[in-house]
Design an enzyme around this catalytic site. Structure first.
Site, short mmCIF file in Angstrom:
data_model
loop_
_atom_site.label_atom_id
_atom_site.label_comp_id
_atom_site.label_asym_id
_atom_site.label_seq_id
_atom_site.Cartn_x
_atom_site.Cartn_y
_atom_site.Cartn_z
N THR A 150 0.89 -1.16 0.00
CA THR A 150 0.00 0.00 0.00
C THR A 150 0.93 1.20 0.00
O THR A 150 2.03 1.14 0.57
CB THR A 150 -0.91 0.06 1.26
OG1 THR A 150 -0.08 0.20 2.40
CG2 THR A 150 -1.79 -1.17 1.39
N HIS A 151 0.53 2.25 -0.66
CA HIS A 151 1.38 3.45 -0.79
C HIS A 151 2.74 3.11 -1.41
O HIS A 151 3.72 3.80 -1.15
CB HIS A 151 1.60 4.14 0.55
CG HIS A 151 0.34 4.44 1.30
ND1 HIS A 151 -0.32 5.65 1.25
CD2 HIS A 151 -0.41 3.64 2.12
CE1 HIS A 151 -1.40 5.60 2.01
NE2 HIS A 151 -1.49 4.37 2.53
N SER A 272 18.12 -0.81 -26.48
CA SER A 272 18.41 0.62 -26.62
C SER A 272 19.37 0.79 -27.78
O SER A 272 20.24 -0.05 -28.02
CB SER A 272 19.04 1.13 -25.33
OG SER A 272 19.79 2.30 -25.60
N LYS A 278 20.73 -2.79 -22.25
CA LYS A 278 19.35 -2.55 -21.85
C LYS A 278 18.30 -3.45 -22.50
O LYS A 278 18.43 -3.84 -23.65
CB LYS A 278 18.97 -1.09 -22.13
CG LYS A 278 19.65 -0.15 -21.16
CD LYS A 278 18.94 1.18 -21.07
CE LYS A 278 17.62 1.04 -20.37
NZ LYS A 278 16.83 2.27 -20.47
N ASN A 280 14.17 -3.07 -22.53
CA ASN A 280 13.09 -2.20 -22.05
C ASN A 280 11.72 -2.88 -22.18
O ASN A 280 11.45 -3.49 -23.21
CB ASN A 280 13.07 -0.90 -22.85
CG ASN A 280 14.40 -0.17 -22.77
OD1 ASN A 280 15.03 -0.15 -21.71
ND2 ASN A 280 14.83 0.39 -23.88
N GLU A 285 5.01 -0.44 -21.02
CA GLU A 285 4.97 1.04 -21.01
C GLU A 285 3.84 1.55 -21.90
O GLU A 285 3.14 2.51 -21.56
CB GLU A 285 6.30 1.61 -21.50
CG GLU A 285 7.46 1.33 -20.56
CD GLU A 285 8.79 1.62 -21.25
OE1 GLU A 285 9.10 2.80 -21.45
OE2 GLU A 285 9.50 0.66 -21.58
N GLN A 317 -21.69 13.27 -36.13
CA GLN A 317 -20.73 12.63 -37.02
C GLN A 317 -19.37 12.45 -36.33
O GLN A 317 -18.57 11.62 -36.72
CB GLN A 317 -20.58 13.48 -38.29
CG GLN A 317 -19.64 12.94 -39.32
CD GLN A 317 -19.83 13.63 -40.66
OE1 GLN A 317 -20.78 13.38 -41.38
NE2 GLN A 317 -18.93 14.53 -40.99
N1 ARG Z 1 -22.19 11.14 -42.14
C1 ARG Z 1 -23.27 11.39 -41.26
C2 ARG Z 1 -22.92 10.98 -39.84
O1 ARG Z 1 -22.00 10.29 -39.70
C3 ARG Z 1 -24.48 10.65 -41.73
C4 ARG Z 1 -25.78 11.25 -41.38
C5 ARG Z 1 -26.00 12.50 -42.11
N2 ARG Z 1 -27.32 12.99 -42.00
C6 ARG Z 1 -27.65 14.19 -42.42
N3 ARG Z 1 -28.85 14.54 -42.31
N4 ARG Z 1 -26.77 14.97 -42.96
O2 ARG Z 1 -23.55 11.38 -38.88
#
Ligand code: ARG
Length: 456
Positions: A150-151, A272, A278, A280, A285, A317
């Site tokens: 712990t710690h 390295s 070394k 690694n 990581e 989107q």
């Molecule tokens: N490329 C758009 C998206 O990924 C698709 C939907 C677009 N709809 C619209 N009414 N422009 O969200």
């Protein structure tokens, strides 16, 4: 004819276009379109001859995509438009009937839900594989004592198997969490149209069945604005990646010359360019480093949804790059963690020596006093002075004579030296979930039962 009188500005096109990343949704888009057009045929909305022609065309597009022959045209804003454009090139104007009773709004939500379901399944498989590696490692190192911390201070000795199984249970919860996400994404948005539903008597249940969705989204407004399942997935991925990050950090520490508890295999390490001695633990990581990257996607998605009015807004989107990178990163990290642990070598002697440090037994000495009637707080004080006395005189606890012990409490003898004998403090941790070997064996059996139940 178009509603617009001037062409789109190239800068706007660059901003607006998503085909550069959403082409990955193509397989889902095709499957969805096939289910949709078949349903339109069954419901008498599109004549069967047209349906057959569109199905044939979609299969051709699918083949082009699979064979990497599909070409994105300059005007293709997103994958949905690209597929429809190509379909129409291949089958003619009848291709335009595919988009009957559908909007890109419910279309994209459906593709993304399908993607999320797939990646939940893949994450669950990869997590199980890693859990299996951990269970096997625990079996192979069942009674190897090591210090628990712990710690980052040596606290109480445990068995290495017990420590390894701690990771197993964290991953078990991740596995469950992806199960919840799978359920969250199991609701079909398609059929919601742009937002209000569509002007045709479609059969959404038929589509849901063909695409393997358990339910149909009950509200069209919610359906097109819902990205909760994306956040659920990336949330589960963020926590899982954080677990892997902690695991990686521990392996980095343990591989250091200062700890020397373990050595990762050459297959998951690098040398390295300047220091020939070394080795690694790069994989560990990078597990540590990838965690926050996935978390950042979760933060980005919350930002995207924050304050968005219903229903569809183009902001949505932005869900895709967060989702895709989270999924790719997580799957790579899970595979790397499993591979790295499969080849890891622990150093029994080094671990045992570190566990043989007696000061971590201080709690056990205090507990012995408690069983002899001393209130715990008082016992804590007595043992603290005892530890201080040993340190000040450059000795360890078992070096103290019975006479000296009596100076602190007459209830320290007899039994004090026996208590410090090797393994006694490990084997005394008999509470359920504790480190006594019997308890670890039970835990292992439970771990094996979980793996069998989940079909690993
Ligand atoms: N490329 C758009 C998206 O990924 C698709 C939907 C677009 N709809 C619209 N009414 N422009 O969200």
């Amino acid at each position: 004819m178009s509603r617009f009188s001037e062409p789109q500005d190239p800068v706007f096109q660059a901003l607006n276009s998503s085909v550069g990343f959403d082409y990955r949704l193509a397989p889902y888009d095709i499957r969805q379109s096939l289910a949709h057009i078949r349903m339109l045929g069954r419901c008498g909305i599109v004549p069967q001859d047209d349906v057959d022609e569109i199905v044939r065309g979609l299969e051709l597009v699918r083949r082009e995509l699979e064979e990497d022959r599909f070409e994105i045209a300059p005007g293709d804003e997103d994958i949905h438009m690209a597929v429809e454009r190509r379909l129409t090139e291949l089958v003619g104007a009848v291709g335009g009937k595919l988009h009957t009773a559908r909007s890109r709004n419910d279309q994209v939500a459906t593709d993304v839900a399908m993607f999320v379901r797939d990646r939940c399944r893949r994450a669950r498989e990869a997590i199980l594989a890693l859990m299996e590696v951990l269970a096997s490692l625990a079996e192979a190192h069942l009674d190897w004592p090591m210090p628990g911390y712990t710690h980052l201070q040596r606290a109480q000795p445990v068995y290495l198997s017990h420590h390894l199984l701690a990771w197993f249970w964290k991953l078990r919860r991740d596995h469950r969490r992806f199960g919840f996400c799978l359920d969250a994404a199991d609701e079909l948005p398609l059929g919601a149209g742009a937002l209000a539903g569509v002007n045709f008597a479609t059969d959404r249940r038929l589509v849901a069945e063909e695409l393997g969705f358990a339910r149909v989204a009950p509200n069209s407004i919610d359906a097109v604005s819902n990205r909760d399942f994306v956040i659920d997935y990336v949330g589960a991925a963020a926590l899982c990646a954080t677990h892997l990050s902690q695991l990686g950090a521990e392996i980095v520490l343990w591989s250091s010359e200062e700890f020397r508890f373990c050595e990762v295999s050459d297959a998951f390490a690098s040398g390295s360019s300047i220091m020939p001695q070394k080795k690694n633990p790069d994989a560990a990581e990078l597990l540590r480093g990838k965690g926050p990257r996935v978390v950042s996607h979760l933060v980005g998605l919350h930002g995207m949804l924050h304050g968005l009015p219903l229903t569809y807004n183009k902001d949505l989107q932005e869900d895709k790059e967060h989702l895709f990178d989270a999924a790719d990163t997580l799957e790579l990290a899970l595979a790397a963690a499993a591979g790295m642990l499969r080849g890891i070598r622990f150093r029994r002697e080094v671990l045992a020596q570190a566990a043989a440090d007696e000061f971590p037994a201080a709690t056990d000495v205090a507990d012995m006093l408690v069983t002899r009637g001393v209130p715990f707080r008082e016992a804590h004080g007595i043992v603290a002075s005892l530890v201080r006395h040993a340190i000040d005189s450059g000795r360890t606890l078992s070096d103290l004579s019975e006479d000296e012990l009596r100076g602190f409490s007459d209830r320290l003898v007899p039994g004090f030296h026996e208590l410090l004998a090797e393994r006694a403090w490990l084997e005394s941790k008999v509470s359920e979930g504790g480190t006594a070997l019997e308890r670890v064996r039970e835990q292992l059996a439970e771990a094996r039962r979980v793996l069998a139940e989940e079909g690993a």
